[in-house]
Design an enzyme around this catalytic site. Sequence first.
Site, PDB file in Angstrom:
ATOM      1  N   ASP A 150       0.847  -1.193   0.000  1.00 44.47           N
ATOM      2  CA  ASP A 150       0.000   0.000   0.000  1.00 44.47           C
ATOM      3  C   ASP A 150       0.881   1.241   0.000  1.00 44.47           C
ATOM      4  OD1 ASP A 150       0.803  -0.743   2.647  1.00 44.47           O
ATOM      5  OD2 ASP A 150      -0.604   0.726   3.457  1.00 44.47           O
ATOM      6  N   GLU A 215       0.045  -1.072   5.667  1.00 46.69           N
ATOM      7  CA  GLU A 215       1.145  -0.562   6.495  1.00 46.69           C
ATOM      8  C   GLU A 215       1.011   0.925   6.762  1.00 46.69           C
ATOM      9  OE1 GLU A 215       5.095   0.913   7.737  1.00 46.69           O
ATOM     10  OE2 GLU A 215       3.969   1.547   5.989  1.00 46.69           O
TER      11      GLU A 215
END
Lengths: 526, 526
Positions: A150, A215
């Site tokens: 991400d 994350e």
Amino acid sequence: MTSCLIRSVKYICNDIKFAAARVSCLTKNYINRPVCRISSVTPKEHPKMADRILPQIFKYVDDNTESYKQLLKEAVAIPSVSSDVKYRKECVRMVEWMQGKLKEVGATTELRDVGYQTIAGEQVKLPPVLVGVLGNDSKKNTICIYGHLDVQPALKSDGWETEPFELVERDGKLFGRGSTDDKGPVLGWLHAINAYKGVGEELPVNLKFVFECMEESGSEGLDELLLEKLKPEGFFKDVDYVCISDNYWLGTTKPCITYGLRGISYYFLEIECAKMDLHSGVYGGTVHEAMTDLIHMMNQLVDKNGRIQVTGIYDSVAPLTENEKKLYTTIDFDTEAYRHSIGATKLAHNGDKEQILMHRWRYPSLSLHGIEGAAFQPGAKTVIPGKVIGKFSIRIVPNQEPEEVEKLVFDYVNKKWAEHGSPNKMTITAQSGRAWTENPDHPHYQAAARATRLIYLTEPDMSREGGSIPVTITLQEASGRNVLLLPMGAGDDMAHSQNEKINVRNYIEGIKLFAAYLHEVSKLSK
Amino acid sequence: MTSCLIRSVKYICNDIKFAAARVSCLTKNYINRPVCRISSVTPKEHPKMADRILPQIFKYVDDNTESYKQLLKEAVAIPSVSSDVKYRKECVRMVEWMQGKLKEVGATTELRDVGYQTIAGEQVKLPPVLVGVLGNDSKKNTICIYGHLDVQPALKSDGWETEPFELVERDGKLFGRGSTDDKGPVLGWLHAINAYKGVGEELPVNLKFVFECMEESGSEGLDELLLEKLKPEGFFKDVDYVCISDNYWLGTTKPCITYGLRGISYYFLEIECAKMDLHSGVYGGTVHEAMTDLIHMMNQLVDKNGRIQVTGIYDSVAPLTENEKKLYTTIDFDTEAYRHSIGATKLAHNGDKEQILMHRWRYPSLSLHGIEGAAFQPGAKTVIPGKVIGKFSIRIVPNQEPEEVEKLVFDYVNKKWAEHGSPNKMTITAQSGRAWTENPDHPHYQAAARATRLIYLTEPDMSREGGSIPVTITLQEASGRNVLLLPMGAGDDMAHSQNEKINVRNYIEGIKLFAAYLHEVSKLSK
């Protein structure tokens, strides 16, 4: 003279074309470093593969540069922004895309469901975590590799010079959101594996993968997966080492290996004065405005020199020992270049090198990030926001415990709010992750140092980082093994910022570094 | 008993169906008001049209309710957000759409180029201003009507219950951005003209139109057009009266006519610490953060009770006379309903009615609107913004001059900045518009009052507004004529906010009000 140096010399002398290609992408600064530093290397036995194979792998990597860029372009084009649910499908697409790539190199993969997150009272499905296994040879060491798929939000209108989700090469740099944080490094592992295959060589280690896609949003669901599912299932049983590439060199020329991270304690300070936004002409002067309260409260948190005002916040910070103090004096860090790279008029602490490093690594810092719910667009919006959420965070350090820091902040904010005496509603919530440090003298670190020297012909700095990767601690806890951060990108890559980039050099040499690291770790005793 | 009352009684008694339809959409509160108030009306001669035509027009309006809603739906569906250049094409589309509608009713129209605006150093073309003329009978009065076709920004994620650019009817309300500010009122004029046509009646006045699409963004380019082009061209030469419908009733049941507006002085306070956003982990603790400075500066501007801290800001506010003070006591204004409608815990000034009204209308107020360049999204973005722009505005009042207010603010901010002593760069700029008042005893106001009584069967309040419509002053100056604000929407319409709406009642009765207003103004001597 060690075999390692001989290997390096051979590599430089015996393949002129290959050496020339490598030299062309090195900075002058770096080239001028004395090669004799490598003489300190004492590699251990190497039962599985002759060292001569690495130059072939490096050549293979150089020969495949364009395809590596192309794959990064594909990955960057998927806007896997985890903080905004409207991109949730893209996160899932990103994970599935990477699953396909791992399968192609022969890994057994699984998409693990990690449940839901609650956003504004609604349950939103989290993207799955990609878990993989490649190789199961009990004679080989096993490395667990973590990365995230991400990215931070990015809009061209934030001030990007090019479209954030379109990888663009300019002046030896690859610009795009996620290029360095963390899609480039994640793909680096893939390319390193492929390079072994490309030269017809067996991978010298077993690999396990944990690639998540949350994350940048607190790794929601990951801790439970690692500690409550993967650990009991025995996923970490045969893991010998853990490696994460999700940070950066200290500067722009010298590589480093990272043994410490600050933690983070992130706060949401919400104040509500009305159930909706109000026209400032119609209502201005008649309501106790939430923004006035919030700005007042945010102004209580930190002074202009960055000193945190929260009572007692510095009490538990690990004392600075004489030994640690000395470490900072030898670190290669150009504060003027650092200042110049961000365009600041003046650094904090009057730009003193040791103070700057210590305040990045070992002292807490508080940043005011912004306000949700207020006007943020260009132009003159004349609104009285009804509900605003001030965002700020404290980067926490050894020996600050998140629970203790949260309590100090809550107590301080509640006290200041009571003193302020507003009729509005105030709430404060937090998300926190602990600071992390590891022993840099561990053989795992020495193996990574050898790999780094082999690629960059210089001694890496053993560094800490101001940023936070909370999963580092969870992986340490889940595996019980030594965890190491092996950065690929440079210190000016601008992760989280506009115009995030990775240097072509760091990307390509980084792939070689990862290949060399796998090789060096394979030589460690099990 | 006046003919006006007779007309009203006939209208109620002679057309039961029509009357029932009207009564059904009136609130109980409103119905219970004594009709005898109407006895004070003394209309002047009416040479051009028999008063009996109005009930026919009102019936026509009621019969065409659905088509009026449909046209508003079309207008709302065009996201003509003027503050964001990415919607600039939609602004142009909106103006062209309205031009088509004016042409359909027989107006001569023109799209006037008003040049460019400068955004971040770039020249961006402004949407054209729609200028129109309908009728040229020297025996009739000529009214100049101003309205705006642009809207405030709106995203569903701001907290709208429905899509902001899709008009949705619920509980007698039409929700959608621009429904009340100002597309509903602009269409109201169109429908009123059409209603005259619909009953086969000649329009009793000549009309001139000025419809712009930059009102929410400081009406850029409009002043020059009005004063330097249209005025010298003679556009205003035959204008007798100016009417603007771009404000709201004080409450939700009682109509008003507005003779005063606060001005606005809008500020952009920009602070830069770095040439890009920075990762708070990597850079936190080493830079003088712009947000820390900005929050400090914004905290110097206003106290928790709304008292502006800028030195000298209250010095030029017009003193409160005993006569003016008395006016506030008779105004029908329910502070508790006002508080409840916005969901506030407690109003400013302890909720005192006179104080609330005075602080809306005749005292300046300062609102902190938000910060451009900082994190504004949901979630935990960990960025140190490189450059942030704090937005705040002061609603200014008679006798504050914008230049004087700007100087006071600049001096104060510069002094506070010097005291703060940050190495960062700070700049402050302003956009301002003067406050406006008109004489509410003017025959034009009396005509509007008669029209209002005819529709709402109650005496309208003569009110002022806390908001600002700077073009009011320019139109006053360009025409040299009496300017009147004739609101269509209710006080809880939430212009600029989430879930902006116009009541079906206000929209439909407003069309009748406009038709009646044209009729009443036609009776005034030229």
